[in-house]
Each structure stands twice: as C-alpha cells, then as structure tokens.
Design a protein around this motif. Sequence first.
Motif, PDB file in Angstrom:
ATOM      1  N   THR A 116      41.695  53.114  16.759  1.00  0.00           N
ATOM      2  CA  THR A 116      43.069  52.451  16.577  1.00  0.00           C
ATOM      3  C   THR A 116      43.811  51.766  15.186  1.00  0.00           C
ATOM      4  OG1 THR A 116      42.515  52.296  18.980  1.00  0.00           O
ATOM      5  CG2 THR A 116      44.663  51.180  18.267  1.00  0.00           C
ATOM      6  N   PHE A 117      43.507  50.424  14.973  1.00  0.00           N
ATOM      7  CA  PHE A 117      43.588  50.064  14.129  1.00  0.00           C
ATOM      8  C   PHE A 117      43.116  50.219  12.701  1.00  0.00           C
ATOM      9  CE2 PHE A 117      43.837  47.100  17.900  1.00  0.00           C
ATOM     10  CZ  PHE A 117      45.453  47.535  17.707  1.00  0.00           C
ATOM     11  N   GLU A 127      50.518  52.382  24.013  1.00  0.00           N
ATOM     12  CA  GLU A 127      51.134  51.839  23.423  1.00  0.00           C
ATOM     13  C   GLU A 127      50.350  51.505  22.042  1.00  0.00           C
ATOM     14  OE1 GLU A 127      54.797  48.999  24.617  1.00  0.00           O
ATOM     15  OE2 GLU A 127      55.714  50.962  25.546  1.00  0.00           O
ATOM     16  N   LEU A 128      49.348  50.451  22.268  1.00  0.00           N
ATOM     17  CA  LEU A 128      48.854  50.497  21.231  1.00  0.00           C
ATOM     18  C   LEU A 128      48.342  51.249  20.456  1.00  0.00           C
ATOM     19  CD1 LEU A 128      46.873  46.607  22.209  1.00  0.00           C
ATOM     20  CD2 LEU A 128      48.080  47.298  20.106  1.00  0.00           C
ATOM     21  N   ARG A 129      47.389  51.732  20.930  1.00  0.00           N
ATOM     22  CA  ARG A 129      46.393  53.234  20.701  1.00  0.00           C
ATOM     23  C   ARG A 129      47.502  53.740  20.173  1.00  0.00           C
ATOM     24  NH1 ARG A 129      40.769  53.611  24.255  1.00  0.00           N
ATOM     25  NH2 ARG A 129      41.343  51.410  24.873  1.00  0.00           N
ATOM     26  N   HIS A 130      48.312  54.257  20.623  1.00  0.00           N
ATOM     27  CA  HIS A 130      48.806  55.808  20.534  1.00  0.00           C
ATOM     28  C   HIS A 130      50.217  55.491  20.159  1.00  0.00           C
ATOM     29  CE1 HIS A 130      45.440  57.381  22.218  1.00  0.00           C
ATOM     30  NE2 HIS A 130      45.857  56.733  23.746  1.00  0.00           N
ATOM     31  N   ASP A 160      44.712  57.835  39.119  1.00  0.00           N
ATOM     32  CA  ASP A 160      43.531  58.436  37.880  1.00  0.00           C
ATOM     33  C   ASP A 160      43.958  59.219  37.473  1.00  0.00           C
ATOM     34  OD1 ASP A 160      42.119  55.864  38.824  1.00  0.00           O
ATOM     35  OD2 ASP A 160      40.281  56.765  39.562  1.00  0.00           O
ATOM     36  N   ARG A 193      36.892  48.109  39.143  1.00  0.00           N
ATOM     37  CA  ARG A 193      38.300  48.311  38.210  1.00  0.00           C
ATOM     38  C   ARG A 193      39.377  47.701  38.083  1.00  0.00           C
ATOM     39  NH1 ARG A 193      40.563  53.380  39.258  1.00  0.00           N
ATOM     40  NH2 ARG A 193      38.861  54.397  40.939  1.00  0.00           N
ATOM     41  N   ARG A 207      49.508  46.508  32.386  1.00  0.00           N
ATOM     42  CA  ARG A 207      47.778  46.618  31.097  1.00  0.00           C
ATOM     43  C   ARG A 207      47.765  47.881  30.830  1.00  0.00           C
ATOM     44  NH1 ARG A 207      43.094  41.600  31.452  1.00  0.00           N
ATOM     45  NH2 ARG A 207      44.997  40.656  30.772  1.00  0.00           N
ATOM     46  N   ARG A 235      45.790  51.761  10.073  1.00  0.00           N
ATOM     47  CA  ARG A 235      47.361  50.304   9.841  1.00  0.00           C
ATOM     48  C   ARG A 235      46.750  49.541   9.330  1.00  0.00           C
ATOM     49  NH1 ARG A 235      49.349  49.469  16.677  1.00  0.00           N
ATOM     50  NH2 ARG A 235      47.908  51.809  17.371  1.00  0.00           N
ATOM     51  N   ARG A 270      35.199  49.675  33.374  1.00  0.00           N
ATOM     52  CA  ARG A 270      36.899  50.380  33.118  1.00  0.00           C
ATOM     53  C   ARG A 270      37.232  48.836  32.776  1.00  0.00           C
ATOM     54  NH1 ARG A 270      37.424  54.106  37.471  1.00  0.00           N
ATOM     55  NH2 ARG A 270      34.910  54.560  38.798  1.00  0.00           N
ATOM     56  N   ARG A 290      40.902  48.443  29.120  1.00  0.00           N
ATOM     57  CA  ARG A 290      42.198  48.105  27.863  1.00  0.00           C
ATOM     58  C   ARG A 290      42.607  47.368  27.152  1.00  0.00           C
ATOM     59  NH1 ARG A 290      44.684  48.536  33.958  1.00  0.00           N
ATOM     60  NH2 ARG A 290      43.547  47.002  34.115  1.00  0.00           N
ATOM     61  N   MET A 291      43.011  47.680  26.008  1.00  0.00           N
ATOM     62  CA  MET A 291      43.351  46.590  24.877  1.00  0.00           C
ATOM     63  C   MET A 291      44.748  45.862  25.361  1.00  0.00           C
ATOM     64  SD  MET A 291      42.500  48.662  21.550  1.00  0.00           S
ATOM     65  CE  MET A 291      41.731  49.874  21.588  1.00  0.00           C
ATOM     66  N   VAL A 292      45.606  44.837  24.831  1.00  0.00           N
ATOM     67  CA  VAL A 292      46.330  44.207  25.639  1.00  0.00           C
ATOM     68  C   VAL A 292      47.597  43.489  24.812  1.00  0.00           C
ATOM     69  CG1 VAL A 292      46.889  41.508  27.071  1.00  0.00           C
ATOM     70  CG2 VAL A 292      44.473  42.899  27.138  1.00  0.00           C
ATOM     71  N   ALA A 352      50.518  48.720  28.225  1.00  0.00           N
ATOM     72  CA  ALA A 352      50.038  47.878  26.854  1.00  0.00           C
ATOM     73  C   ALA A 352      49.209  48.516  25.689  1.00  0.00           C
ATOM     74  CB  ALA A 352      49.678  46.251  27.014  1.00  0.00           C
ATOM     75  N   ASP A 353      47.721  48.881  26.354  1.00  0.00           N
ATOM     76  CA  ASP A 353      47.252  50.028  26.372  1.00  0.00           C
ATOM     77  C   ASP A 353      47.447  50.667  25.252  1.00  0.00           C
ATOM     78  OD1 ASP A 353      43.981  49.741  25.878  1.00  0.00           O
ATOM     79  OD2 ASP A 353      44.636  51.715  26.564  1.00  0.00           O
ATOM     80  N   ASP A 378      36.665  62.378  40.006  1.00  0.00           N
ATOM     81  CA  ASP A 378      36.033  61.253  40.689  1.00  0.00           C
ATOM     82  C   ASP A 378      36.416  60.014  40.397  1.00  0.00           C
ATOM     83  OD1 ASP A 378      34.133  58.776  40.770  1.00  0.00           O
ATOM     84  OD2 ASP A 378      33.045  59.084  38.348  1.00  0.00           O
ATOM     85  N   THR A 379      37.242  59.717  41.441  1.00  0.00           N
ATOM     86  CA  THR A 379      38.388  58.618  41.034  1.00  0.00           C
ATOM     87  C   THR A 379      38.712  58.008  42.140  1.00  0.00           C
ATOM     88  OG1 THR A 379      39.579  60.520  42.347  1.00  0.00           O
ATOM     89  CG2 THR A 379      40.245  60.965  40.346  1.00  0.00           C
ATOM     90  N   ARG A 380      39.539  57.091  42.350  1.00  0.00           N
ATOM     91  CA  ARG A 380      39.689  55.699  43.898  1.00  0.00           C
ATOM     92  C   ARG A 380      39.685  56.679  44.850  1.00  0.00           C
ATOM     93  NH1 ARG A 380      42.136  50.533  43.010  1.00  0.00           N
ATOM     94  NH2 ARG A 380      42.547  50.823  40.712  1.00  0.00           N
TER      95      ARG A 380
END
Lengths: 245, 440
Positions: free
Chosen positions: B86-87, A48-51, A14, B20, A42, B90, B58, B61-63, A45-46, A184-186
Amino acid sequence: MTRLPVLILGAGSDIAMATARRFAEAGYPLQLAARRTERLERDRADIELRHGVKVSLYDFDALDIASHSALLDSLPDLPGIAVSAIGLLGDQAENESDAGAAIRVMRTNYEAPACFLGEIANRFEARGSGTLVGISSVAGERGRATNYVYGSAKAGFTAYLSGLRNRLAGKGIHVLTVLPGFVDTRMTAGMDLPKRLTAQPDEVGRAIFAAVQRRRNILYVKPVWQLVMAVIRNIPEPVFKRLKL
Amino acid sequence: MMLSGWGRFPRQSCAVSDPRDIDELAQVLQAGSAIARGNGRSYGDSALNPVNTIDMRRFGRMVSFDPMTGQIVAEAGVLLADIIDTFLPRGWFPSVTPGTRFVTVGGMIASDVHGKNHHLHGAFGAFLDWIEVMAPDGRITRCSRTEKPELFHWTVGGMGLTGPIVCAAFRLRRVETGWIRQTNLPTRNLEETLAAFETHHSSTYSVAWIDCLTGGDTLGRSLISLGEHAAASDLAWDKRKQPFDTPAKRLLSMPVSAPAFVLNRHTVRAFNDIYYRRGAARPVEELSDWKSFFYPLDSILNWNRLYGRRGFIQFQCVLPPAASAAGLAALLERITHSGLGSFLAVLKRLGDAGTGISFPMPGYTLALDFPVSPGALDLLTELDRIALDHEGRFYLAKDSRMTPSTLRRSDKRAEDFRAMRQAMGLSSAFTSSQSERLLL
C-alpha cells in the motif's frame, strides 16, 4: 479515466465486502449500502487507504421497498455496476412454525433484491448501459427439506434474474447470476461444510469480478457445483423425496 | 486443529477461534487461558495454546495514515506485506522489518522484531507510538510510553502474554525508491567478519550470512551485505520515472515436505561452499530491489517444508560485545564439530536494548536452524550453555525447546516479567505452550 462507481446492496455481508474489495483494487469507487453502516466505517477507511478510491456509505433497509428509489435518487452518480448481496438464511425449523419468520426470509431473499435490481434496471435501461449482479444460491435449484423456505425464495430470485437478462439483452445491460455454493462466512459459521465444496469469500469476490469483466451469465464460483447441481436436479422426484440432503 | 509455528516443531492440537470484532474477541477470552496468534511466523510454540488459540487475522484493517509523520494505525492482523504494497508506491517503507514480510502487526510487536538496521535504529518497538491491548475482562487499554507505560513496556516483546494486541500506531520511513544500494563483502574468517561490522557501523543495513561448516583458518567466513535506500538519482534513467516499480517475482512454493535425506551434512556442506563462492564472486556494489534485499526467502512460499516432515529448530542468541569474539568462535567450533550444518546461519550486529523482555541488546546475534533430530536437540543444549557462559540471551520468537532455568540464567528480566503478570492478573488469563514450558 474516471470509473463509474460500483453499488453494493447488503454490503455488510462477507461476500459483499470481499466483492467490494476486489472492485476497489481495480480502481472502482464504491457505494456501499447496508443496515447500520457505522459498523462498516473501519472497512471504508481500510479500502480507501489501500486502494485510494472513494467509498461512500448509505444506510438503508432492503425490506422498505419504497425507500429503494429514494436511495438511488440520493446517489451522486448512477453506478455502472450494481451488486445485490441482500439475503437472509433464517432458520428452517422456525420458518416452518412461524409464518412471520418465513415471510421475512422470503421477502429478504426474493422480494427485496428483485425489486431493487428491477428499479436499477429501469434506470440502466434509460441510460443504455450497466451491469447487474444478483447473488442467488444453488439452494434455489431444487427445494430440499432442510432449507426450502430460503431455497424457494432464491429460486424466485434466480428466475427473476433470468427474466431480467432476457428482457435487457441487446439493450447494453448485462445481468449476472451468481450461485456461490457453500461459502465460509458469518452466515454459515458453525456449520460443518465439506472443504472441497466450500469457497472463501475472497474467492467469491474475485470470481464475481472476473465474471463481470467477461460478461458471464451464470457463475458457479466453484465449478464442481455445476456438476453437483446437475446431478441433484436430475434425480427423479420419487427418489429425491426420500433422500436426506 | 493441528498447529505449529513456522519451524513446524512442535505440533500441537489446538482449539482455534477467529473472532471478527472486539465483542467476539472479548467473548473468546472467557473460554479459558488464551494466546493470540498472527500469521504463524514465530518458529516455536509461542503462538500455540491447546485450549484457546485466537487467530487474529480477521483484525486486518488499516485505520489511518498520516503523511506528515508517516504514522500508520493498523489492526493487529494486518500483514506487513500489505502495508508495503500500500505505502511503498507512495514513498514509505517500514522503519524496521524482519526477514519476512508475511508477519502481522501484532506479531511484530509481540516479538519486538528487529531488522538489518537494528544497530542504528533499534527494534520495531522503537517506532511504536501506542498499542491497544485487551485485558482479561474484555476492556481495551491504550498504552504508550506516557500512558500506562508499564503495560506498554511489557507488551513490546512480551510474546502476547499481556493480552491480545488489537490495534497499534507506528511510523514508516520515507524512501525515494524501491531499490537498495547493496555492498557485498566476503570475509575470510570470524575476525575479519566482526571487524567489517565495526568498520561499517554507519551503514543503514548490515547482515552476514555465515558459513558454519568450515573450521580452522576459515572459521566464521561470511558474506556481509550492507545496504542503503537508493535515491532516485542512483537509478538508471529508465527506472527513475517509476522508482517504486521493481521486477515482479514469481512466487515459488514447496508443495510437499522434502524427504529427510535431502538435508544431510554433505548436501549442506556443498550448499554452503557453493553459496560462499558465488557470493564472493558477486560484484561489490549492486542495486537490489527491496524484495531481494529484505525478503529473499519470501519468494519461496512454505520454504519451511525444506526441512522435512519433522520440522526444524531455530537457535538465536545475542552475546555482548566484549564476549562476542570468543563466544561466537566457541559456538561455531561446536557446530562445525557436530557436522550438523545450518543452511541459514545469520550473524548481525545489534544496537540498543528495547523494553520489557524484548530480545535485542548491544552485541552480536547468531541465528541458526537445524532439522529436528535428537542430535540437533543435544547440540542446541550445548549451544545454550556456551551462550550462557558468554553472558548471552535468547530470542523467544525462535525458541521451541529451551528450559526455564536456561531462560532465567540468561535473562534476569524473566522473573520480573512473571511477577508483573501475576501482579496484573494476567498469568491465568494469557498463556502459550511456550509460557507454560518456560514458567512465564
């Protein structure tokens, strides 16, 4: 300006993921190294999409020391910043009765991260630049009955980072030691942690990012831990040995 | 832990878990009848379950995103605010947004939220392509209009009672800028207000703040705001280069609950009066940034604390077009008469109805909120009755105190929903304090 990537070792944790996200937010490409990287798809992907940064995944086993240099050789770019979040809390009772379990905790918290950062340090030194971040623990500041196997390994790692910093000072390479305190993590799921002393992973990620920018040497994520540990370190041993902490 | 909806009423002690991943979520479902919870923005008790409340944040996430179609795939716990951050840069904006951006994808689906464009575009569900829902045994089912359509039909607007939503695909819309061309229309009474909504039916966005403390000639006086996404050519030269840059807003926060005396009939009346006068004095046309237009309250974090420690109750009904004028007049007269002012009284024209037990239907919706008090609870019971007399129905995402018989009298679909839950074996697996109260 194209930034050099940030390499994160033990990226599945985390704290590692929160740190990765903070650097991605600032525009750094990421190299995430972990066991079983398929579970990080996942997140990749998240991020890369966000940032809009490139995120690469590398499968590795930190305890396979010989594989460290091979992993570094396989990276398209030597990173600008390398963060080790390799660690294993283990179970103290098990560590007391089973040397195999204890050795695993010792190796994962000391040998593996130290050797890996050491290998990167040599490459950074050859290049003449770079930042190394080692996530150690306040548990390494004094051995306690409840987790001294973990603590002793972290103590070793903290000392190693200190030495590395000393060796590389003036050579353009910076070393940051991170002492997160409770998070506060796993890893700590199910423990009853005092709220004031417990940080969220995001908080740790942000603090590490800021500390790297400011070239801090030692980071207590929650400043109160500096005080807590100063007290704990200074309790005379005849008293300390009778305490239940 | 003590938990409540956004209205902070009721408050209940709930066992909360925050799985999670899918495996942990499947495990948590075995602990007993459960309800999924997003960011806690529904007002009442729809995301409370004393035995098993599942915090879905938790799953954040965007997929994926397809820039050809605007389709985004996101896990249920992703916040709308993050999607916009985010969008929007764009060139994409949510096709439908509620009045806060601090809602999760799962929450928007479960409540089938509507926005200021409902009269033309429908609710959130209209832009959904598919949903993944977890069944009581932990299996994930993907449903859409063509695949398992019955599950899709009841999940949109189903208040989480068909199982936790874990992931969904929905479409964003193209925008050229982060600005809205806003038109402000003050109206002097209810008749004018409704006429203005009909006249401006083709406006993409429309909503009215309605003063519910004035009676007589000025009953129903409102400030209507209409909006269109601004084109790049609508912006001044200096803004055209960065059409998505809007002024950063400082987030204010209510640090503590306001003491009870802050909101009384005099202060609320004064507020309403000043608000109306200031609104009426605004320019007819102006450019608003997206945050000011869609989310004025989001800039005050924890604004719900304004209503004091006891919290507040919301009332939101929709009345069919033919009954709207008489029904709204009756509701407003009753409120004016009570002297219990509502700060945030919002009136809006709605368009086509959605699926399942989704709230919207053609007509006018009125949303009100009141600090919790015995008087306010009595008033809402009377408002229920007036709405029923005018064939209205109620928004479950706002409700915290309706009775099961009121729900059934207002909405014939409630019994179908209950029967479906029984037939699909969901009744004992997924319950909230609201579903227990309303016998869903």
